[in-house]
Design an enzyme around this catalytic site. Structure first.
Site, PDB file in Angstrom:
ATOM      1  N   TRP A  18      -7.580  -9.877   5.088  1.00 60.46           N
ATOM      2  CA  TRP A  18      -6.876  -9.179   6.598  1.00 60.46           C
ATOM      3  C   TRP A  18      -7.858  -9.294   7.577  1.00 60.46           C
ATOM      4  CZ3 TRP A  18      -2.334  -6.860   7.577  1.00 60.46           C
ATOM      5  CH2 TRP A  18      -2.206  -6.285   8.551  1.00 60.46           C
ATOM      6  N   GLU A  33      -4.525  -8.158  -0.286  1.00 60.37           N
ATOM      7  CA  GLU A  33      -5.321  -7.729   0.928  1.00 60.37           C
ATOM      8  C   GLU A  33      -6.778  -7.323   0.926  1.00 60.37           C
ATOM      9  OE1 GLU A  33      -3.132  -5.403   3.930  1.00 60.37           O
ATOM     10  OE2 GLU A  33      -4.978  -4.201   4.089  1.00 60.37           O
ATOM     11  N   GLU A  64     -11.732  -4.088  16.584  1.00 59.50           N
ATOM     12  CA  GLU A  64     -11.893  -3.441  15.316  1.00 59.50           C
ATOM     13  C   GLU A  64     -12.723  -4.456  14.380  1.00 59.50           C
ATOM     14  OE1 GLU A  64      -8.631  -2.034  13.512  1.00 59.50           O
ATOM     15  OE2 GLU A  64      -7.663  -3.976  13.449  1.00 59.50           O
ATOM     16  N   GLU A 122       0.916  -1.236  -0.099  1.00 55.42           N
ATOM     17  CA  GLU A 122       0.014  -0.129   0.192  1.00 55.42           C
ATOM     18  C   GLU A 122       0.861   1.430   0.156  1.00 55.42           C
ATOM     19  OE1 GLU A 122      -2.975  -0.179   3.070  1.00 55.42           O
ATOM     20  OE2 GLU A 122      -4.087  -1.659   2.060  1.00 55.42           O
TER      21      GLU A 122
END
Length: 313
Positions: free
Chosen positions: A269, A235, A276, A148
């Protein structure tokens, strides 16, 4: 388990995916086995090694293969946040090697991921050269050389990729290399306009979070594939791009359907226990696998169900 006894057809991977498919290669837009069969890898990414090192062990890798039926795992070596590779390289390499060695023992593929949002060319080249020298002889290995990028231009990423791929190819001429693209691995159209030249067995990464990224990014990815770009979704997840917020099962299924239609490999992921949405496990989950439904969060249950379904078709 019953599926471990299956020795023929599409289910052989459950017992030994690398034994079935062997040395992977890229031809056109597709990943192929050494025997010329099209291959789709589907699996799970560990979270940042420097935040969740407790999951970087052989038991967790084995459980993801035997219970979740993943045929690939991704070891995300953190290059940012406290205690990262740049600050503590010995610990980072130990975590990554724990996963790599376990994947080799369990006959599954493993992605070694340089998990950063900023460019560190010299450090990455040195690291990947070392990994290639130690493990490049194994067909299990896949290199993800930059996770990323955010602000880097595609021209600068091409130069970075050339340097790191050259370092890898000193020791490993064959295993697949995954190359990131600008803007959180979303600007795959820039790759289609000007791909790297002179390299074999490379693919380009796209990342998505389904509750944020919908039809526009899917179309961009499909257009790139139609233009001849080999894509690997290294991902992805079903919630918002923050890693938190709501799950969107409908949009997630649209992404899965598209990836399956175009035979695009995908990795979800993440194996982690943060409060979370994208963390698949509750904090009381054991470090070494053997995770029952009682310690799987909703996203973890979705991922496991999807892997079991699609890796048994």
């Amino acid at each position: 388990m019953v599926f471990c006894l299956l020795l023929g057809g599409s289910s052989l991977w459950a017992a030994a995916p690398v034994r079935q498919w062997g040395q992977l290669r890229v031809e056109g837009t597709q990943l192929y086995s050494e025997h010329g069969e099209p291959v789709v890898l589907r699996g799970v990414s560990f979270g940042w090694h420097n935040i969740w090192p407790r999951f970087y062990n052989a038991g967790a890798v084995k459980w993801l293969k035997t219970d979740w039926q993943a045929n690939v795992v991704r070891a995300a070596m953190g290059i940012m946040i406290d205690d990262n590779y740049l600050e503590n390289p010995d610990f980072a390499v130990q975590c990554i090697e724990n996963v790599v060695k376990a994947a080799i023992r369990n006959d599954m593929y493993v992605i070694v991921d340089w998990h950063s949002h900023k460019m560190h060319t010299a450090e990455a080249a040195t690291f990947f050269a070392g990994i290639a020298q130690r493990y490049g002889r194994y067909p299990h290995l896949i290199y993800e050389i930059y996770n990323e990028p955010i602000d880097d231009s595609w021209d600068s990423l091409k130069a970075y990729a050339s340097a790191v791929i050259t370092a890898i190819r000193q020791y490993d001429p064959d295993n697949v290399v995954l190359v990131g693209c600008p803007h959180w691995d979303q600007d795959i159209h820039l790759v289609a306009e000007s791909p790297l030249r002179g390299y074999s067995n490379i693919m380009y990464t796209v990342h998505f979070y389904a509750a944020t990224h919908g039809g526009e990014l899917r179309r961009r990815m499909v257009d790139a594939v139609k233009a001849g770009v080999p894509v690997f979704v290294s991902e992805c997840a079903g919630m918002e791009a923050s890693g938190n917020g709501r799950l969107d099962p409908g949009e997630w299924q649209k992404w899965v359907d598209t990836m399956e239609q175009y035979r695009i490999s995908w990795v979800c992921w993440s194996v982690s226990d943060k409060d979370e949405t994208c963390s698949m496990l509750l904090p009381r989950a054991k470090s070494r696998g053997k995770w029952g439904a009682d310690v799987l969060k909703p996203w973890g249950k979705m991922v496991r169900e999807t892997l079991v379904e699609y890796n048994n078709k």
